[in-house]
Design a protein around this motif. Structure first.
Motif, mmCIF file in Angstrom:
data_model
loop_
_atom_site.group_PDB
_atom_site.id
_atom_site.type_symbol
_atom_site.label_atom_id
_atom_site.label_comp_id
_atom_site.label_asym_id
_atom_site.label_seq_id
_atom_site.Cartn_x
_atom_site.Cartn_y
_atom_site.Cartn_z
ATOM 1 N N CYS A 84 0.852 -1.175 0.000
ATOM 2 C CA CYS A 84 0.000 0.000 0.000
ATOM 3 C C CYS A 84 0.893 1.230 0.000
ATOM 4 C CB CYS A 84 -0.925 0.008 1.217
ATOM 5 S SG CYS A 84 -0.056 0.330 2.790
ATOM 6 N N GLY A 85 0.291 2.388 -0.182
ATOM 7 C CA GLY A 85 1.061 3.628 -0.097
ATOM 8 C C GLY A 85 1.110 4.436 -1.371
ATOM 9 N N LEU A 86 0.630 3.877 -2.497
ATOM 10 C CA LEU A 86 0.602 4.607 -3.751
ATOM 11 C C LEU A 86 -0.815 4.597 -4.312
ATOM 12 C CD1 LEU A 86 3.879 3.479 -5.564
ATOM 13 C CD2 LEU A 86 3.419 5.675 -4.478
ATOM 14 N N LEU A 87 -1.267 5.749 -4.761
ATOM 15 C CA LEU A 87 -2.588 5.886 -5.372
ATOM 16 C C LEU A 87 -2.411 6.250 -6.836
ATOM 17 C CD1 LEU A 87 -4.425 7.975 -2.613
ATOM 18 C CD2 LEU A 87 -4.477 5.495 -2.954
ATOM 19 N N VAL A 88 -3.164 5.579 -7.693
ATOM 20 C CA VAL A 88 -3.089 5.820 -9.134
ATOM 21 C C VAL A 88 -4.191 6.786 -9.523
ATOM 22 C CG1 VAL A 88 -3.139 4.767 -11.419
ATOM 23 C CG2 VAL A 88 -2.153 3.517 -9.491
ATOM 24 N N GLY A 89 -3.803 7.925 -10.083
ATOM 25 C CA GLY A 89 -4.766 8.894 -10.559
ATOM 26 C C GLY A 89 -4.779 8.951 -12.074
ATOM 27 N N ASP A 90 -5.356 9.996 -12.619
ATOM 28 C CA ASP A 90 -5.440 10.169 -14.065
ATOM 29 C C ASP A 90 -4.094 10.664 -14.586
ATOM 30 O OD1 ASP A 90 -6.220 10.449 -16.659
ATOM 31 O OD2 ASP A 90 -7.465 12.224 -16.342
ATOM 32 N N GLY A 91 -3.257 9.730 -14.982
ATOM 33 C CA GLY A 91 -1.951 10.085 -15.514
ATOM 34 C C GLY A 91 -0.899 10.386 -14.483
#
Length: 352
Positions: A84-91
């Motif tokens: 955990c610890g990373l969030l994927v956004g739009d680009g």
């Protein structure tokens, strides 16, 4: 398969793991099919692999969902590692180390993986906006709650212009002088590790380690060895280069990160062929293809030889390669083999 111990908790895993990222993240998306990936996971387990390495951001989420289908059937055979610890956004991708997020992320991963406990929960990246001790404290609470068995940290190397690490006697890579660019590659990660160790024990560190990227041997792996911390070797096959199956100039699909990687230009792939040739020579001495020994197997055996707590985690989405990789656990390189590999020319081209 030989078993290895991870961390002070003495968690036992097969000597070679399976990296699941290529099944649903990066690399060749046109080849990412659930049925093929499931066959690869089952083949790896049948061959003695136990550690399956995933992350909530891969997909995002679909990688864990895929493994959940396997865990539902074969949970007692699997040592599941997720992150955990990373969030994927739009680009874009951002770090999130807030304790509330960590707790929610763990519960969501448990649901997707269809299990009631995560064997190794890793912090993918530290959040620069949150003291790492706060994030680690929230992770430690998950262990106390019985949702997680052990904690790990993914190491991030901060690269600078550097000279290669020269091989020392007996084929071992020597530690470079203090303050050299190679020596400082993982200095930031080591500082983080020393901080979180004061909060709750680190059971494993995951970082890149391979014949063409040996920088973790300088300080990071010794740090782990001295403290009984397990080491998960990411990209032990150099993103496929060390398998000897990639043709210089052969090209990659546009969404494959290797299409834009400095080491995977046709020029640099050609320049680094002596590394593959050296691995192939060692493989031939051990019987070669007729005995099931390939450059990839030698590369993995080299990684295994770097320490008893080292577990290479090669990624693949094909059953054939998963089985071949697992077989490397039985290959024992001689001191002469290790010396020859250590004497190979360092990889050319930036790794950034």
């Amino acid at each position: 398969m030989e078993r290895r111990t991870i961390g002070a908790s003495a968690l036992q895993v097969g000597a070679v793991g399976l990296g699941c990222m290529p099944m649903s993240w990066a690399y060749t998306s046109s080849q990412q099919r659930g049925d093929r990936s499931l066959r690869a996971v089952h083949a790896a387990l049948d061959a003695g692999v136990s550690l399956l390495d995933t992350a909530d951001m891969w997909g995002p989420f679909t990688n864990e969902l895929l493994l959940g289908r396997v865990l539902k059937e074969r949970r007692d055979e699997v040592f599941v590692s997720t992150k955990c610890g990373l969030l994927v956004g739009d680009g874009h991708i951002v770090a999130n180390g807030r304790p509330g997020y960590v707790r929610r992320a763990c519960d969501a991963s448990l649901r997707r993986l269809q299990t009631d406990v995560i064997d190794l929960y890793q912090l993918h990246r530290a959040d620069p906006e949150v003291p790492v001790e706060e994030t680690w404290g929230a992770l430690a609470e998950l262990v106390r709650a019985g949702k997680v068995r052990a904690l790990g940290l993914c190491a991030v190397g901060v690269r600078a212009p550097r000279r290669p690490v020269a091989p020392g006697r007996a084929g071992r890579w020597r530690t470079p002088p203090a303050g050299s660019p190679v020596e400082d590659l993982y200095a930031g990660t080591i500082r983080q590790l020393e901080r979180v160790q004061q909060v709750f024990p680190v059971s494993a560190v995951q970082a890149e380690l391979s014949v063409w990227s040996p920088q973790a041997l300088a300080r990071l792996l010794p740090w782990c060895t001295q403290r009984g911390v397990g080491f998960l070797a990411a990209m032990p096959l150099g993103s496929g280069f060390l398998t000897g199956t990639l043709t210089p100039g052969g090209g990659f699909e546009p969404d494959d990160p290797r299409a834009r990687h400095p080491r995977f230009t046709a020029e640099m792939m050609a320049a680094n062929q002596p590394l593959v040739a050296g691995l192939r020579r060692v493989a031939e001495r051990h019987g070669g293809a007729a005995a099931g020994v390939t450059p990839a197997g030698v590369a993995l055996a080299w990684t295994l030889a770097q320490g008893d707590q080292v577990v290479p985690v090669p990624g693949t989405k094909q059953a054939r390669w998963a089985v071949e990789n697992a077989g490397a656990a039985a290959l024992r390189l001689t001191p002469a083999d290790l010396a020859e590999i250590a004497a190979l020319p360092p990889a050319r081209g930036s790794w950034d």
